[in-house]
Design a protein around this motif. Structure first.
Motif, PDB file in Angstrom:
ATOM      1  N   ALA A 193      32.967  48.283  47.780  1.00  0.00           N
ATOM      2  CA  ALA A 193      31.794  48.331  46.900  1.00  0.00           C
ATOM      3  C   ALA A 193      31.812  47.189  45.897  1.00  0.00           C
ATOM      4  O   ALA A 193      30.751  46.666  45.530  1.00  0.00           O
ATOM      5  CB  ALA A 193      31.750  49.680  46.179  1.00  0.00           C
ATOM      6  N   ARG A 194      33.014  46.804  45.463  1.00  0.00           N
ATOM      7  CA  ARG A 194      33.152  45.646  44.574  1.00  0.00           C
ATOM      8  C   ARG A 194      34.042  44.627  45.271  1.00  0.00           C
ATOM      9  O   ARG A 194      35.273  44.692  45.172  1.00  0.00           O
ATOM     10  CB  ARG A 194      33.751  46.071  43.228  1.00  0.00           C
ATOM     11  N   PRO A 195      33.450  43.679  45.976  1.00  0.00           N
ATOM     12  CA  PRO A 195      34.247  42.727  46.773  1.00  0.00           C
ATOM     13  C   PRO A 195      35.187  41.887  45.912  1.00  0.00           C
ATOM     14  O   PRO A 195      34.902  41.580  44.750  1.00  0.00           O
ATOM     15  CB  PRO A 195      33.173  41.846  47.436  1.00  0.00           C
ATOM     16  N   ARG A 196      36.325  41.536  46.516  1.00  0.00           N
ATOM     17  CA  ARG A 196      37.314  40.668  45.875  1.00  0.00           C
ATOM     18  C   ARG A 196      37.839  39.668  46.894  1.00  0.00           C
ATOM     19  O   ARG A 196      37.796  39.926  48.103  1.00  0.00           O
ATOM     20  CB  ARG A 196      38.511  41.486  45.369  1.00  0.00           C
ATOM     21  N   PRO A 197      38.376  38.541  46.424  1.00  0.00           N
ATOM     22  CA  PRO A 197      39.075  37.646  47.348  1.00  0.00           C
ATOM     23  C   PRO A 197      40.252  38.388  47.979  1.00  0.00           C
ATOM     24  O   PRO A 197      40.924  39.187  47.327  1.00  0.00           O
ATOM     25  CB  PRO A 197      39.564  36.507  46.438  1.00  0.00           C
ATOM     26  N   GLY A 198      40.501  38.145  49.241  1.00  0.00           N
ATOM     27  CA  GLY A 198      41.609  38.803  49.921  1.00  0.00           C
ATOM     28  C   GLY A 198      41.253  40.127  50.559  1.00  0.00           C
ATOM     29  O   GLY A 198      42.123  40.806  51.102  1.00  0.00           O
ATOM     30  N   ASP A 199      39.959  40.515  50.507  1.00  0.00           N
ATOM     31  CA  ASP A 199      39.539  41.770  51.139  1.00  0.00           C
ATOM     32  C   ASP A 199      39.669  41.723  52.658  1.00  0.00           C
ATOM     33  O   ASP A 199      39.815  42.772  53.289  1.00  0.00           O
ATOM     34  CB  ASP A 199      38.075  42.080  50.799  1.00  0.00           C
TER      35      ASP A 199
END
Length: 202
Positions: free
Chosen positions: A40-46
């Motif tokens: 829901a809240r994307p981040r680098p490394g997903d």
């Protein structure tokens, strides 16, 4: 316990701990090939190898949860060829081969792939002492190389943007058409030139 003193036993580095669990807030978003699972809240490394990866804290706090595997450390240790017990390199500096400890049920060796990170020779007796499956039957191998083969994942189905869980612990190859509905929990790797080895002495 295979000659390893109980006081020397430690939780393998790849084991998850109580203080590292986090909720998996995942949703579906429209992509080029239809709905695709994402955090829901994307981040680098997903993402890794085209799969959305499960999230966990990496603080190593709390009691170890046997036999739960920490998703990110499992992935990292395989990618870097690190021992699942001590976290140090599991590649033999002389032969250049990686050491692997598998349950001797014939399945992992026969199928040629596994979700287990490598295990350095020095940690093999301790790993056997820790694991009831390995205490029953353990086998040691070396490999010349290995490569990503697929993932263990939990599958979801879209209901609008909502993600509805439908199945856990499913094996998917890297090209599986269900990868857009998958939350990967562990990496699977394919062995090259798998060779049996004697169990190291305690």
């Amino acid at each position: 316990m295979t000659g390893v003193a109980a006081t020397r036993l430690r939780a393998p580095a790849v084991v998850a701990r109580e203080g590292e669990a986090v909720p998996q807030y995942v949703v579906f978003a429209e992509g080029a090939n239809g709905p695709r699972l994402r955090h829901a809240r994307p981040r680098p490394g997903d993402w890794g190898h085209g799969f959305l990866r499960a999230r966990q804290k990496t603080n190593r706090r709390g009691h170890p949860i046997f036999p739960a595997v920490h998703a990110r450390r499992q992935w990292q240790y395989i990618d870097l060829g690190l021992c699942q017990v001590c976290g140090r390199p599991a590649r033999d500096p002389v032969s250049g081969r990686w050491w692997w400890l598998l349950s001797d049920d014939g399945q992992s060796a026969a199928q040629g792939y596994t979700n287990a990170p490598p295990t350095c020779p020095g940690c093999i007796p301790e790993a056997i002492a820790q694991c009831p499956y390995l205490r029953k039957a353990a086998a040691v191998y070396t490999v010349t190389d290995y490569e990503p083969y697929g993932v263990l994942a939990n599958l979801y189905r879209p209901l609008g943007e909502l993600a509805i869980p439908v199945m856990e612990g499913v094996e998917l190859t890297l090209s599986d058409p269900l990868r857009g509905q998958a939350l990967a929990t562990q990496l699977l790797v394919l062995f090259h030139s798998l060779q049996p080895e004697p169990l190291p002495a305690d």
